[in-house]
Design an enzyme around this catalytic site. Structure first.
Site, PDB file in Angstrom:
ATOM      1  N   ALA A  12      47.350  47.407  37.417  1.00 34.14           N
ATOM      2  CA  ALA A  12      48.431  47.325  36.420  1.00 34.14           C
ATOM      3  C   ALA A  12      49.543  46.362  36.824  1.00 34.14           C
ATOM      4  CB  ALA A  12      49.019  48.718  36.197  1.00 34.14           C
ATOM      5  N   GLY A  15      49.289  41.019  33.445  1.00 37.45           N
ATOM      6  CA  GLY A  15      48.325  40.813  32.370  1.00 37.45           C
ATOM      7  C   GLY A  15      48.043  42.047  31.537  1.00 37.45           C
ATOM      8  N   TYR A 169      28.567  39.052  38.860  1.00 33.66           N
ATOM      9  CA  TYR A 169      29.694  39.710  38.200  1.00 33.66           C
ATOM     10  C   TYR A 169      29.201  40.735  37.187  1.00 33.66           C
ATOM     11  CZ  TYR A 169      33.669  40.082  34.925  1.00 33.66           C
ATOM     12  OH  TYR A 169      34.668  40.540  34.098  1.00 33.66           O
TER      13      TYR A 169
END
Length: 316
Positions: A12, A15, A169
């Site tokens: 957090a 963005g 990924y």
């Protein structure tokens, strides 16, 4: 023990995660703002590396909300467990976990070194797994009290094009979505009707720390971006929806907000980063249905954690 609902947002510091934390606080949650801690002056650019959990928590408090900044290294299970323990120490409860932490590396298998691959798995799927396990006891406690615990995961629907050019990924991010599907089934089997886990993913690229770098080199890319508020609005809509209706769902922010559950939003121009533009959708219009037609007898379900199974393994 307070009556205010508590949300733990992991990842957090800037963005999308920062926006989720801020908007949860605006909507009555006490927010634990968690990420790696790198002290900087205040106020920073919310999309730069100068934005940290301390600056986000300060933003929330200065706006009249309640927030606590807690550093965490999601690669370290002890650090994750300490984060949840600190949440309970400060607020005495946990109602929602939002896992936004993520490592990004988009390249072919050949160009993804094993060291980089391991980092992707540690931060993405392993970090999520550890956070979920640590958070389940207090979330289940809310369920026992009749309120229900909620988990929101930033991970994608499962479809083939997502793997292209970023297999290492994708293995972690899709693994996160598999966890969403599997844990949802656990909740159902255990009769936890007021608990849910939901995955959310952007339908259109959202301004973030990653896109901010692209915007600096090519300002035209801003025309294809949305504000992060679309994602925080979708998170809030998921948390407001009946648990059973979103449990195990792999949703896109725009599509969910368009739905009756998400509030039937029709005007998405408010989310365009550049006013008057129509950012390009990056996700398929239609996604595959992962359900299958079952046989009459799907076989015996084995539980390796059961005492009998452990005795068998010990003999082997």
């Amino acid at each position: 023990m307070g009556t205010q609902k508590v949300a733990l947002v992991v990842g957090a510091s800037r963005g999308i995660g920062r926006q989720i934390a801020i908007d949860l606080a605006k909507n009555g949650y006490a927010v634990v703002v968690a990420a790696n801690l790198n002290p900087h002056s205040f106020p920073p650019d919310p999309h730069s590396s100068a934005s940290t959990i301390t600056t986000v928590a300060r933003e929330i408090r200065e706006a009249g909300g309640e927030a606590t900044a807690v550093p965490v290294d999601v690669r370290d299970l002890a650090s994750i467990e300490a984060l949840v323990a600190r949440t309970l120490q400060v607020y005495g409860r946990l109602d929602a976990l939002v896992y936004n932490a993520g490592a990004v590396w988009w390249a072919s298998v050949e160009d993804t070194p094993v060291k980089r691959f391991r980092l992707l798995q540690q931060v993405n799927v392993e970090g999520l797994y550890g956070a979920v396990q640590a958070a389940l006891p207090p979330l289940k406690k809310k369920s026992a009290e009749g309120e229900g615990g909620r988990i929101v995961v930033v991970s994608p629907p499962i479809y083939s094009r997502f793997f292209r050019g970023k297999t290492g990924y994708a293995m972690g991010k899709v693994g996160m979505s598999v966890l969403t599907k599997g844990l949802a089934m656990d909740f159902e089997r255990q009769g936890l009707k007021n608990m849910s886990i939901t995955s959310l993913w952007p339908a259109v690229a959202i301004e973030s720390a990653a896109t901010h770098k692209l915007q600096q080199t090519d300002p035209a890319t801003a025309r294809d971006l949305r504000k992060p508020t679309i994602f925080s609005d979708a998170v809030l809509a998921v948390l407001r929806a009946p648990a059973a209706s979103v449990n195990g769902m792999l949703a896109l922010d725009e599509d969910f907000l368009r739905s009756e559950l998400g509030g039937s939003v029709t005007d998405f121009s408010q989310y365009a980063l550049v006013p008057g533009t129509s950012p390009r959708r990056i996700m398929p219009k239609q996604l595959p249905d992962l359900t299958v037609a079952e046989q009459d007898d799907e076989g015996t379900r084995i539980n390796s954690a059961a005492p009998t199974a452990r005795k068998i393994k010990a003999k082997l």
